[in-house]
Design an enzyme around this catalytic site. Structure first.
Site, PDB file in Angstrom:
ATOM      1  N   ASP A  68      53.014  20.725  25.525  1.00  0.00           N
ATOM      2  CA  ASP A  68      53.369  19.406  26.035  1.00  0.00           C
ATOM      3  C   ASP A  68      52.329  18.906  27.045  1.00  0.00           C
ATOM      4  OD1 ASP A  68      55.720  19.483  24.588  1.00  0.00           O
ATOM      5  OD2 ASP A  68      56.908  20.263  26.265  1.00  0.00           O
TER       6      ASP A  68
HETATM    7  N1  URA Z   1      58.014  24.729  24.766  1.00  0.00           N
HETATM    8  C1  URA Z   1      58.092  23.570  25.452  1.00  0.00           C
HETATM    9  O1  URA Z   1      59.162  23.100  25.772  1.00  0.00           O
HETATM   10  N2  URA Z   1      56.927  22.965  25.761  1.00  0.00           N
HETATM   11  C2  URA Z   1      55.712  23.438  25.442  1.00  0.00           C
HETATM   12  O2  URA Z   1      54.695  22.844  25.767  1.00  0.00           O
HETATM   13  C3  URA Z   1      55.665  24.648  24.736  1.00  0.00           C
HETATM   14  C4  URA Z   1      56.833  25.274  24.405  1.00  0.00           C
END
Ligand code: URA
Length: 241
Positions: free
Chosen positions: A105
């Site tokens: 993310d």
């Molecule tokens: N899980 C999440 O919620 N975000 C990420 O970036 C990776 C795994």
């Protein structure tokens, strides 16, 4: 790059599967260094000119990069809102058109692999190959034993149930009502870790991926990257057959 069979070279370049590529070769659609090739054993590398129906293939060298992704950067090669993307962090020493394997993310930091090897990327992203991903999350509140069991046993979402996970609480701060928790999962659904904690009533305040399989961020600082060694690439391929 070692020479590889023509059909593998074509599959890696995204032309078609190996089997389909063999058919294209047999039917005379493929030229190597300006000569039509119809027999199978031919081996090539990126110095060779390979054409399918007269269209030259991308013959880029394969590149495998391990990046320490900072927060505030998109795991993509382009963003429609013009935000910074991970490939903006690469310097001129990476001329190949690499792209991220999976996603972290915007507000997640940590270990991200980039490559221009499509077959390798597909392999690693396939849930069947079970690459363990280790995340460290700062969450709101303190987990109960019951909640840990739920996280580890699988959480039912609308479109999937999370597979078995491993959870360990690294520290708790009762005054600030927060904890640091390590969680190992091998899937990669969108926002999976955040959604898993949300499902047991704990908001993730900060998330970092510390490991991808056996790979760590050792020796890197945020925003920097290195090439994987040949041995690391070979191990990722053989661990994930
Ligand atoms: N899980 C999440 O919620 N975000 C990420 O970036 C990776 C795994």
């Amino acid at each position: 790059m070692e020479k590889v069979r023509l059909q593998k070279f074509m599959a890696d370049a995204g032309v078609a599967s190996r089997r389909k590529s063999e058919e294209l070769i047999a039917k005379g659609h493929v030229r190597v260094n300006n000569k039509v090739v119809t027999e199978m054993g031919v081996k090539v590398d990126h110095h060779d000119k390979v054409e399918v129906d007269g269209m030259p293939l991308e013959t880029e060298k394969k590149r495998y990069i391990l990046m320490y992704k900072p927060r505030g950067v998109i795991s993509a090669v382009k963003d429609n809102k013009d935000r910074k993307v991970v490939t903006d962090l690469l310097k001129e020493d990476v001329e190949e058109r690499v792209y991220p394997i999976g996603r972290l993310d915007y507000d997640t930091s940590g270990l991200l692999l980039l490559t221009n090897d499509g077959e390798f990327a597909n392999h690693l992203m396939h849930p069947r190959y079970h690459v363990d991903k280790t995340y460290v999350a700062k969450i709101e509140g303190i987990l109960t034993t019951e909640e840990i069991k739920k996280l580890e046993g699988g959480i039912k979402f609308k479109d999937y149930t999370s597979a078995r996970a491993k959870v360990s609480v690294m520290s708790k701060d009762k005054k600030k009502n927060s904890s640091i928790v390590k969680i190992i999962i091998h899937e990669g659904h969108n926002h999976q870790v955040k959604n898993m904690f949300d499902a047991v009533g704990h908001k993730v305040e900060k998330l970092a991926r510390e490991k991808y399989g056996f790979l760590t961020l050792d020796g890197l600082v945020s925003g920097k990257y290195r090439d994987l060694t040949r041995q690391e690439v070979a191990q990722l391929k053989s661990d994930n057959k």
